[in-house]
Design a protein around this motif. Structure first.
Motif, PDB file in Angstrom:
ATOM      1  N   SER A 144       0.821  -1.218   0.000  1.00  0.00           N
ATOM      2  CA  SER A 144       0.000   0.000   0.000  1.00  0.00           C
ATOM      3  C   SER A 144       0.850   1.261   0.000  1.00  0.00           C
ATOM      4  CB  SER A 144      -0.906   0.008   1.226  1.00  0.00           C
ATOM      5  OG  SER A 144      -0.107   0.023   2.407  1.00  0.00           O
ATOM      6  N   SER A 145       0.183   2.401  -0.195  1.00  0.00           N
ATOM      7  CA  SER A 145       0.882   3.685  -0.209  1.00  0.00           C
ATOM      8  C   SER A 145       0.135   4.683   0.650  1.00  0.00           C
ATOM      9  CB  SER A 145       1.004   4.215  -1.637  1.00  0.00           C
ATOM     10  OG  SER A 145      -0.283   4.427  -2.208  1.00  0.00           O
ATOM     11  N   GLY A 146       0.858   5.722   1.119  1.00  0.00           N
ATOM     12  CA  GLY A 146       0.265   6.763   1.938  1.00  0.00           C
ATOM     13  C   GLY A 146       1.281   7.857   2.185  1.00  0.00           C
ATOM     14  N   ASN A 147       0.986   8.749   3.097  1.00  0.00           N
ATOM     15  CA  ASN A 147       1.862   9.871   3.396  1.00  0.00           C
ATOM     16  C   ASN A 147       2.495   9.732   4.771  1.00  0.00           C
ATOM     17  OD1 ASN A 147       1.446  11.352   0.961  1.00  0.00           O
ATOM     18  ND2 ASN A 147      -0.576  11.992   1.748  1.00  0.00           N
ATOM     19  N   ALA A 148       3.628  10.443   4.947  1.00  0.00           N
ATOM     20  CA  ALA A 148       4.324  10.472   6.232  1.00  0.00           C
ATOM     21  C   ALA A 148       4.829  11.885   6.466  1.00  0.00           C
ATOM     22  CB  ALA A 148       5.485   9.484   6.230  1.00  0.00           C
ATOM     23  N   ASP A 149       5.272  12.155   7.687  1.00  0.00           N
ATOM     24  CA  ASP A 149       5.880  13.452   7.968  1.00  0.00           C
ATOM     25  C   ASP A 149       7.128  13.634   7.108  1.00  0.00           C
ATOM     26  OD1 ASP A 149       3.939  13.959   9.863  1.00  0.00           O
ATOM     27  OD2 ASP A 149       5.174  13.211  11.532  1.00  0.00           O
ATOM     28  N   ALA A 150       7.423  14.875   6.750  1.00  0.00           N
ATOM     29  CA  ALA A 150       8.601  15.158   5.925  1.00  0.00           C
ATOM     30  C   ALA A 150       9.865  14.637   6.606  1.00  0.00           C
ATOM     31  CB  ALA A 150       8.718  16.662   5.684  1.00  0.00           C
ATOM     32  N   THR A 151      10.687  13.964   5.812  1.00  0.00           N
ATOM     33  CA  THR A 151      11.932  13.412   6.342  1.00  0.00           C
ATOM     34  C   THR A 151      13.032  13.513   5.294  1.00  0.00           C
ATOM     35  OG1 THR A 151      12.957  11.444   7.333  1.00  0.00           O
ATOM     36  CG2 THR A 151      11.382  11.064   5.567  1.00  0.00           C
ATOM     37  N   ALA A 152      14.260  13.606   5.756  1.00  0.00           N
ATOM     38  CA  ALA A 152      15.386  13.767   4.823  1.00  0.00           C
ATOM     39  C   ALA A 152      15.923  12.434   4.345  1.00  0.00           C
ATOM     40  CB  ALA A 152      16.513  14.560   5.492  1.00  0.00           C
ATOM     41  N   THR A 153      15.841  11.416   5.177  1.00  0.00           N
ATOM     42  CA  THR A 153      16.493  10.143   4.867  1.00  0.00           C
ATOM     43  C   THR A 153      15.476   9.031   4.677  1.00  0.00           C
ATOM     44  OG1 THR A 153      18.403  10.802   6.195  1.00  0.00           O
ATOM     45  CG2 THR A 153      18.216   8.467   5.636  1.00  0.00           C
ATOM     46  N   THR A 154      15.621   8.293   3.613  1.00  0.00           N
ATOM     47  CA  THR A 154      14.756   7.146   3.349  1.00  0.00           C
ATOM     48  C   THR A 154      15.082   6.024   4.334  1.00  0.00           C
ATOM     49  OG1 THR A 154      14.582   7.684   1.009  1.00  0.00           O
ATOM     50  CG2 THR A 154      14.139   5.396   1.635  1.00  0.00           C
ATOM     51  N   THR A 155      14.037   5.426   4.903  1.00  0.00           N
ATOM     52  CA  THR A 155      14.228   4.382   5.918  1.00  0.00           C
ATOM     53  C   THR A 155      13.271   3.223   5.656  1.00  0.00           C
ATOM     54  OG1 THR A 155      14.790   6.078   7.550  1.00  0.00           O
ATOM     55  CG2 THR A 155      14.297   3.879   8.384  1.00  0.00           C
ATOM     56  N   LEU A 156      13.796   2.011   5.769  1.00  0.00           N
ATOM     57  CA  LEU A 156      12.986   0.806   5.654  1.00  0.00           C
ATOM     58  C   LEU A 156      12.999   0.119   7.021  1.00  0.00           C
ATOM     59  CD1 LEU A 156      11.351  -1.020   3.726  1.00  0.00           C
ATOM     60  CD2 LEU A 156      13.465  -2.236   3.230  1.00  0.00           C
ATOM     61  N   THR A 157      11.876   0.151   7.696  1.00  0.00           N
ATOM     62  CA  THR A 157      11.794  -0.387   9.052  1.00  0.00           C
ATOM     63  C   THR A 157      11.052  -1.726   9.023  1.00  0.00           C
ATOM     64  OG1 THR A 157      11.683   1.878   9.918  1.00  0.00           O
ATOM     65  CG2 THR A 157      11.049   0.102  11.416  1.00  0.00           C
ATOM     66  N   TYR A 158      11.547  -2.690   9.777  1.00  0.00           N
ATOM     67  CA  TYR A 158      10.931  -4.020   9.812  1.00  0.00           C
ATOM     68  C   TYR A 158      10.720  -4.472  11.255  1.00  0.00           C
ATOM     69  CZ  TYR A 158      15.834  -5.368  10.520  1.00  0.00           C
ATOM     70  OH  TYR A 158      17.114  -5.461  10.995  1.00  0.00           O
ATOM     71  N   GLY A 159       9.729  -5.330  11.429  1.00  0.00           N
ATOM     72  CA  GLY A 159       9.413  -5.830  12.751  1.00  0.00           C
ATOM     73  C   GLY A 159      10.272  -7.021  13.140  1.00  0.00           C
ATOM     74  N   PRO A 160      10.133  -7.492  14.380  1.00  0.00           N
ATOM     75  CA  PRO A 160      10.909  -8.639  14.856  1.00  0.00           C
ATOM     76  C   PRO A 160      10.724  -9.857  13.950  1.00  0.00           C
ATOM     77  CG  PRO A 160       9.771  -7.571  16.679  1.00  0.00           C
ATOM     78  CD  PRO A 160       9.235  -6.948  15.433  1.00  0.00           C
ATOM     79  N   GLY A 161      11.827 -10.466  13.564  1.00  0.00           N
ATOM     80  CA  GLY A 161      11.777 -11.657  12.729  1.00  0.00           C
ATOM     81  C   GLY A 161      11.492 -11.377  11.264  1.00  0.00           C
ATOM     82  N   GLN A 162      11.453 -10.119  10.847  1.00  0.00           N
ATOM     83  CA  GLN A 162      11.100  -9.781   9.463  1.00  0.00           C
ATOM     84  C   GLN A 162      12.267  -9.159   8.679  1.00  0.00           C
ATOM     85  OE1 GLN A 162       7.468  -7.434  10.550  1.00  0.00           O
ATOM     86  NE2 GLN A 162       6.411  -8.862   9.165  1.00  0.00           N
ATOM     87  N   LYS A 163      13.475  -9.392   9.170  1.00  0.00           N
ATOM     88  CA  LYS A 163      14.638  -8.833   8.483  1.00  0.00           C
ATOM     89  C   LYS A 163      14.751  -9.376   7.059  1.00  0.00           C
ATOM     90  CE  LYS A 163      19.641  -8.131   8.897  1.00  0.00           C
ATOM     91  NZ  LYS A 163      20.861  -8.380   9.717  1.00  0.00           N
ATOM     92  N   GLY A 164      14.471 -10.653   6.876  1.00  0.00           N
ATOM     93  CA  GLY A 164      14.554 -11.255   5.549  1.00  0.00           C
ATOM     94  C   GLY A 164      13.597 -10.588   4.566  1.00  0.00           C
ATOM     95  N   GLN A 165      12.382 -10.260   5.026  1.00  0.00           N
ATOM     96  CA  GLN A 165      11.415  -9.570   4.166  1.00  0.00           C
ATOM     97  C   GLN A 165      11.936  -8.184   3.776  1.00  0.00           C
ATOM     98  OE1 GLN A 165       7.333  -9.605   5.567  1.00  0.00           O
ATOM     99  NE2 GLN A 165       7.660 -11.509   6.730  1.00  0.00           N
ATOM    100  N   ALA A 166      12.504  -7.478   4.766  1.00  0.00           N
ATOM    101  CA  ALA A 166      13.045  -6.139   4.498  1.00  0.00           C
ATOM    102  C   ALA A 166      14.196  -6.203   3.503  1.00  0.00           C
ATOM    103  CB  ALA A 166      13.503  -5.494   5.802  1.00  0.00           C
ATOM    104  N   GLN A 167      15.053  -7.217   3.638  1.00  0.00           N
ATOM    105  CA  GLN A 167      16.185  -7.343   2.717  1.00  0.00           C
ATOM    106  C   GLN A 167      15.708  -7.632   1.292  1.00  0.00           C
ATOM    107  OE1 GLN A 167      18.542 -10.356   4.713  1.00  0.00           O
ATOM    108  NE2 GLN A 167      19.877  -8.804   5.634  1.00  0.00           N
ATOM    109  N   THR A 168      14.649  -8.400   1.165  1.00  0.00           N
ATOM    110  CA  THR A 168      14.092  -8.675  -0.167  1.00  0.00           C
ATOM    111  C   THR A 168      13.594  -7.374  -0.803  1.00  0.00           C
ATOM    112  OG1 THR A 168      13.446 -10.923   0.436  1.00  0.00           O
ATOM    113  CG2 THR A 168      12.301  -9.926  -1.434  1.00  0.00           C
ATOM    114  N   ALA A 169      12.910  -6.550  -0.014  1.00  0.00           N
ATOM    115  CA  ALA A 169      12.398  -5.280  -0.531  1.00  0.00           C
ATOM    116  C   ALA A 169      13.550  -4.324  -0.862  1.00  0.00           C
ATOM    117  CB  ALA A 169      11.459  -4.641   0.490  1.00  0.00           C
ATOM    118  N   ALA A 170      14.548  -4.276   0.018  1.00  0.00           N
ATOM    119  CA  ALA A 170      15.689  -3.377  -0.202  1.00  0.00           C
ATOM    120  C   ALA A 170      16.440  -3.761  -1.471  1.00  0.00           C
ATOM    121  CB  ALA A 170      16.623  -3.428   0.999  1.00  0.00           C
ATOM    122  N   LYS A 171      16.614  -5.042  -1.694  1.00  0.00           N
ATOM    123  CA  LYS A 171      17.316  -5.507  -2.885  1.00  0.00           C
ATOM    124  C   LYS A 171      16.559  -5.109  -4.147  1.00  0.00           C
ATOM    125  CE  LYS A 171      19.096  -9.738  -5.028  1.00  0.00           C
ATOM    126  NZ  LYS A 171      19.251 -11.213  -4.883  1.00  0.00           N
TER     127      LYS A 171
END
Length: 600
Positions: free
Chosen positions: A479-506
């Protein structure tokens, strides 16, 4: 880069006089030639009369002046000497001025001729014609508006001339041929801030998908196929560029192609290139024959070294790429050494040889542009030029071929993202030496849902990236939506979801330094102002994170260009043969005492 030689074609440099209008030395005003010092007869017949000399010759005014001088206390001798010195001084200044004028005209004309001559040597073709205007990709500027440069360097095995047939062989039955393969392929990346560079070799045996191409010169066309990457050159240089871009997602801004005879002429022009081999070697295929140690290779010997694949490593194309890196590192050191580029004769030979030897894209199709590129390369210290080879794995369907291996995608991303693979001090980055924590288990994209939030002032960013992820096979619930203005792009993942985050980052080309673990479940991407356009993270000219660099360099055989002690590793396998008997290159050397070494 400004270029003082850059003038409109068809005429001399601005402010210069063409040869046919060059000023000529003034002749004597009254005679057929200038009088030499002490040539009184010529002066009397053709010289200008002195003031008061109404009758010309040596009588009248001159005689009266001499008499008057004599009558003033015998100053005649002193006055005559001063007059003679003044006359000689004027003559010297006049001759000097004429000489300088002629030198300015002649050297300017010669320089203009040289510039035009070199421009006429260059062969250039389109970067994308016959494939599509977007087939090479497009660079993204960094925060300061600077862009990196990516150049595909190709070494063709084509026998397109009698000289190439003589050097490469294989023309006994076919004669001079019309095409060739890109048996050497390197992507040269120069960072946006010109502080570092990466050279990535792609082994010619790599199996890839070649896109639909048409060679505008020959008309040869293909609807696309799966085959060796070097074969794309048969459909034109633009097809080879498109194939590499499709494989790596690295934008290709230019290409440079050189053939057999070009290697010979350029290595001769620089006076030879020092290389080191770890042992005695005789490759009976490329004909390279060298004893253990360091040698300076010119001409055919340099070509034999660069073509040798049976002499080094395991006898495959991988060993050849490592040896080529050693050769190019040495060549770079020689270019940067004192004296190489300050010797006018050496520069002329090199420039003449290089412009004749190269085929380039139209974006590099002039001396000015090639000089600008050379200047950009020269800005990068040798210790910050990293040579790597794309990671490969055996092709399951053909033991003689390879496919893209583990780590290659990360290497591609670091180059496309303009990330340095060395520290500012020149060594491997700390990341390359670090012991990485165990990688999270890979998760298929179809099992990953990403919540994308726009933290920029650009409307629609979250929707664009969410849509790109779904197209890449991620869960349609992304999904998509808005967030507060930020300078740095960040990909945050929950406990045990590092593998999912790495797939998205790649998939997004996002460095691991932008990933962080949170406390809430889910994978959330917040887009910062450092990613204002595009669906692949543009990165910056800084150094890659520890995880990125370690993965990018793993099994990539990295080495920086300042390593003067590096020797090409001679193969210990039976990769060559003599009279049908398999043997190692070292055994072949010992068995061939009558064969001349390549540096003789």
């Amino acid at each position: 880069m400004s270029d003082p030689w850059d003038r409109p074609a068809g005429g001399p440099p601005e402010g210069r006089v063409p040869y046919d209008r060059a000023p000529q030395p003034p002749g004597p005003r009254g005679g057929s030639h200038d009088a030499g010092p002490g040539d009184r007869g010529s002066r009397a017949r053709g010289g200008d009369p002195d003031p008061g000399d109404s009758g010309g010759g040596i009588s009248g005014g001159r005689a009266a002046a001499r008499a008057a001088a004599h009558g003033r206390g015998g100053s005649r001798r002193r006055g005559g000497s001063r007059a003679k010195r003044r006359s000689g001084g004027r003559r010297f200044l006049r001759i000097a001025a004429i000489t300088v004028s002629l030198l300015v005209v002649v050297t300017a004309g010669a320089g203009w001729w040289f510039y035009q001559h070199l421009n006429g040597n260059i062969t250039s073709v389109s970067l994308t014609n016959g494939v599509g205007k977007d087939s090479a990709g497009k660079e993204k500027a960094d925060a300061f508006g600077r862009t990196p440069i990516n150049i595909l360097v190709m070494g063709s095995d084509g026998r397109t001339s009698t000289e190439d047939c003589k050097l490469g062989g294989g023309c006994a039955k076919t004669g001079v041929q019309s095409g060739g393969n890109a048996d050497v392929e390197m992507v040269l990346h120069i960072s946006a801030d010109r502080s570092n560079a990466t050279v990535m070799s792609i082994p010619r045996d790599t199996e890839v998908d070649v896109p639909a191409c048409t060679d505008p010169k020959t008309g040869a066309k293909t609807a696309g196929y799966h085959g060796m990457i070097n074969s794309a050159l048969a459909y034109g240089q633009a097809c080879q560029v498109a194939t590499v871009h499709q494989l790596t997602n690295i934008p290709i801004d230019h290409f440079i192609q050189v053939d057999f005879s070009g290697v010979v002429s350029m290595s001769d022009a620089v006076g030879g290139v020092p290389v080191c081999v770890s042992g005695d070697v005789y490759d009976t295929y490329s004909h390279l024959k060298l004893s253990k140690g360091t040698h300076t290779l010119k001409g055919v010997g340099a070509l034999e070294f660069l073509r040798s694949r049976h002499g080094f490593g395991d006898g495959s194309d991988l060993g050849r790429t490592y040896a080529q890196h050693a050769f190019l590192s040495s060549l770079i050191r020689k270019f940067k050494s004192a004296g190489t580029l300050t010797n006018p004769e050496a520069v002329y030979k090199l420039a003449n040889a290089a412009t004749k030897a190269l085929t380039v894209d139209t974006g590099l199709g002039s001396v000015k542009k090639l000089i600008g590129l050379a200047d950009d390369v020269n800005k990068v210290p040798s210790k910050r030029i990293t040579f790597t080879t794309m990671q490969t794995a055996p092709d399951p369907s053909d033991s003689n071929r390879v496919v893209v291996g583990a780590g290659a995608q990360t290497l591609f991303s670091t180059i496309a993202g303009d990330q340095a693979l060395t520290t500012a001090g020149g060594g491997k980055s700390a990341a390359a030496k670090a012991t990485a924590s165990p990688s999270a288990t890979a998760v298929p994209a179809s099992q990953v849902t990403v919540s994308v939030r726009n933290g920029t002032t650009v409307g629609g960013r979250a929707g664009d990236i969410a849509g790109a992820l779904v197209k890449k096979g991620f869960d349609p619930a992304t999904s998509s939506g808005n967030a507060d203005a930020t300078a740095t792009t960040t990909l945050t993942y929950g406990p045990g979801q590092k593998g999912q985050a790495q797939t998205a980052a790649k998939a997004l080309g996002l460095p691991s330094s932008h990933l962080k673990q949170g406390t809430a479940a889910g994978v959330t991407l917040v887009i910062g102002s450092d990613w204002s356009s595009g669906t692949s993270f543009p990165g910056g000219s800084g150094t890659a994170s520890a995880g990125d660099t370690k993965t990018a360099l793993a099994n990539a055989h990295p080495e920086t260009a300042d390593k003067s002690s590096s020797c090409a590793e001679v193969s210990t396998y039976k990769t060559v043969e003599i009279n049908g008997v398999p043997m190692t290159p070292g055994q072949a050397y010992a068995a061939s005492p009558g064969k001349k070494d390549s540096d003789d």
